[in-house]
Every structure is written in structure tokens, then in C-alpha cells.
Design an enzyme around this catalytic site. Structure first.
Site, PDB file in Angstrom:
ATOM      1  N   LYS A   1      17.691 -23.999  -5.259  1.00  0.00           N
ATOM      2  CA  LYS A   1      18.052 -24.601  -6.433  1.00  0.00           C
ATOM      3  C   LYS A   1      17.700 -25.945  -6.343  1.00  0.00           C
ATOM      4  O   LYS A   1      16.990 -26.409  -7.065  1.00  0.00           O
ATOM      5  CB  LYS A   1      19.653 -24.785  -6.586  1.00  0.00           C
TER       6      LYS A   1
ATOM      7  N   ARG B   1      30.148 -25.622 -11.097  1.00  0.00           N
ATOM      8  CA  ARG B   1      30.438 -24.721 -10.065  1.00  0.00           C
ATOM      9  C   ARG B   1      31.387 -23.594 -10.227  1.00  0.00           C
ATOM     10  O   ARG B   1      31.883 -22.984  -9.461  1.00  0.00           O
ATOM     11  CB  ARG B   1      30.683 -25.602  -9.001  1.00  0.00           C
TER      12      ARG B   1
ATOM     13  N   ARG C   1      16.431 -24.820   7.665  1.00  0.00           N
ATOM     14  CA  ARG C   1      16.466 -25.976   6.542  1.00  0.00           C
ATOM     15  C   ARG C   1      16.424 -27.525   7.274  1.00  0.00           C
ATOM     16  O   ARG C   1      17.228 -27.693   8.280  1.00  0.00           O
ATOM     17  CB  ARG C   1      17.359 -26.161   5.237  1.00  0.00           C
TER      18      ARG C   1
ATOM     19  N   ARG D   1      21.598 -30.633   7.756  1.00  0.00           N
ATOM     20  CA  ARG D   1      23.006 -30.656   7.309  1.00  0.00           C
ATOM     21  C   ARG D   1      23.910 -30.214   8.002  1.00  0.00           C
ATOM     22  O   ARG D   1      23.879 -29.210   8.640  1.00  0.00           O
ATOM     23  CB  ARG D   1      23.121 -30.030   5.931  1.00  0.00           C
TER      24      ARG D   1
ATOM     25  N   ARG E   1      30.634 -21.016   2.340  1.00  0.00           N
ATOM     26  CA  ARG E   1      30.084 -21.589   1.016  1.00  0.00           C
ATOM     27  C   ARG E   1      29.470 -20.247   0.428  1.00  0.00           C
ATOM     28  O   ARG E   1      29.625 -20.395  -0.901  1.00  0.00           O
ATOM     29  CB  ARG E   1      28.881 -22.263   1.448  1.00  0.00           C
TER      30      ARG E   1
END
Ligand code: AP5
Length: 219
Positions: A13, A88, A127, A160, A171
Site C-alpha cells: 500500500k 480500516r 522490509r 519496524r 496484523r
């Protein structure tokens, strides 16, 4: 033009919102980035959001909606924006629709980036993000030119804390339980565009841009 980018954690996203916002010359509004900035500043919102983010849960709607509506009321968003990570759940979508309606604005398209679960986990665990400009990198599929340094602004890269495997799974569960119902919501409104996110970054961007063009909302 107001565009929503929907997708599970790691679907791309942020990566795609960044590209599309430049294409369309619209601001990229990311609820996750806004929360992380508040957290870094140790603001009231940041401190309230902290424990939810650490656990991979949604921050309560009242806090999230207030933060996003404030951002959408800023002058650079008057012509629209590319929304990444918001709404969301259905309540967030309804409140935003009502707020935009009062301003004579509306959501034009919701783009859903579809990616298989194993690939989502692979992407999130590799990431790295720029601490300054939030540009995402991946240690295998899109590494920075110089390890640990952002190509765009020279900022330091970091991982993160919610990209640990246990939190990633939480998540993903939250996405399927709370966010996935939005697909039907936007499908019923004739606004949903589904794109195959299991391709290279540029190919996914190309698919999004051509879908928007085909829908006569762009170009
Ligand atoms: P948020 O920051 O929105 O996290 P998320 O939805 O979990 O999504 P991510 O940012 O992890 O992934 P992404 O889809 O943007 O993927 P990316 O482009 O980085 O939210 C974080 C937290 O904030 C939430 O858990 C919640 O607590 C809170 N929050 C936020 N919004 C909220 C809301 N509305 N309500 C309540 N709480 C909220 O890409 C991932 C990796 O893959 C990168 O390394 C990238 O380089 C790589 N990659 C991207 N595309 C490709 C590709 N096509 N091929 C190969 N690699 C790719």
C-alpha cells in the site's frame, strides 16, 4: 480525486500510494505514517496509539478518525489525496464518507492490492524504512543503493518493531476480520478495483494506473 489503497499488511500500500500520488500529483496520506510520527514526537495521540500498534491491533476509531479528518482538512488535500491505511473498518469508512460529503467531496476509487499470505510475510520480514522520509525498501526485492541509507534523502533505514513474525500474524488476522469487509462495501458502490499485487513494484503500479485510466477517472 480521492483514492483509497486497500490491502493486507505488506501488500505494498505504502509503496504504491507513493507512486500513484506522484502520478496524480496528490498528497499521500498514510494513517500508519501519521501514527508513527506522533509516536516519535511522544504526542498525546502517539502515546494513546503506542500499545495498539505494538500489538498489531487497530488504534481506537475516535483517535484515528480525529487524526485523519484533521489531515484531510489541510489545504493540500482540498483537490483530493491517496489514502493508505485508512479506512480500516466499516465505521471509519462511514464517518469519512459523511465528513467528505459535508465538504462536497467523495471517494472516487478503492484499489485492492491482492497478495498471497506467504509473500506478505516474506515482504514484511525483509522490509527496511527510511526514518526521515518513510520510503520502504526490501533487502532482496528493492534494496537501497548503499546498505542502511535511503536513496532518496540519505536518511538512516530501520526495521519496524511490529514487523516481528508474531505481530505480523496478528496484523493479518485483524485485516481479514475488520478490514476485508470494506471490499464488499466499495464493490457495492461500484468503486472497487482489484489488482494483482504479486508482481514487481513497477508492474503493479502500471496495473493500477491503467485500471484508473480504463475507469476514465485518470488521464
Ligand atoms: P500501517 O503502517 O498502515 O501498516 P500495515 O497496514 O500493516 O501495512 P504496512 O505498512 O505494513 O504494509 P504496506 O502494505 O504499506 O506495504 P509496503 O509498501 O511497506 O499500520 C500500522 C499500525 O498503525 C496498525 O497495525 C495499527 O495499529 C495502526 N493503524 C494504522 N492505520 C489505522 C487505522 N485506519 N485504524 C486503526 N489503526 C490504524 O511494502 C512492504 C514491503 O514489501 C517493503 O519492503 C516493500 O519494499 C516490499 N514490496 C512492496 N511491493 C512489492 C512488490 N510488488 N514486490 C516485491 N516487494 C514489494
Amino acid at each position: 480525486m480521492h483514492i483509497i489503497i486497500l490491502g493486507a499488511p505488506g501488500a505494498g500500500k505504502g509503496t504504491q500510494a507513493d507512486i500513484i500520488s506522484k502520478e496524480l500529483e496528490l498528497p499521500h496520506v498514510s494513517s500508519g505514517d501519521l501514527f508513527r510520527r506522533e509516536l516519535e514526537e511522544e504526542s498525546e495521540i502517539g502515546l494513546a496509539a503506542k500499545s495498539y500498534m505494538e500489538k498489531g491491533l487497530l488504534v481506537p476509531d475516535d483517535i484515528t478518525i480525529r487524526m485523519i479528518l484533521e489531515r484531510l482538512s489541510e489545504t493540500d488535500c482540498v483537490q483530493g489525496c491517496v489514502l493508505d491505511g485508512f479506512p480500516r473498518n466499516l465505521d471509519q469508512a462511514r464517518v469519512m464518507d459523511e465528513a467528505l460529503d459535508r465538504l462536497n467531496r467523495r471517494i472516487d476509487r478503492a484499489i485492492y492490492i491482492e497478495v498471497p499470505e506467504a509473500e506478505l510475510i516474506r515482504r514484511l520480514s525483509g522490509r527496511w524504512l527510511c526514518r526521515v522520509c518513510q520510503t520502504p525498501y526490501h533487502e532482496v526485492s528493492s534494496p537501497p543503493g548503499k546498505p542502511g541509507t535511503c536513496d532518496r534523502c540519505g536518511g538512516a533505514l530501520y526495521q519496524r518493531p511490529d514487523d516481528r513474525e508474531e505481530t505480523i500474524r496478528e496484523r493479518l488476522g485483524v485485516f481479514f476480520a475488520e478490514t476485508a469487509p470494506l471490499l464488499e462495501h466499495y464493490e457495492q458502490q461500484g468503486k472497487l478495483i482489484r489488482v494483482n499485487g504479486n508482481l514487481g513494484i513497477d508492474e503493479v503500479a502500471g496495473e493500477i494506473v491503467s485500471s484508473l485510466r480504463a475507469q476514465r477517472s485518470y488521464g
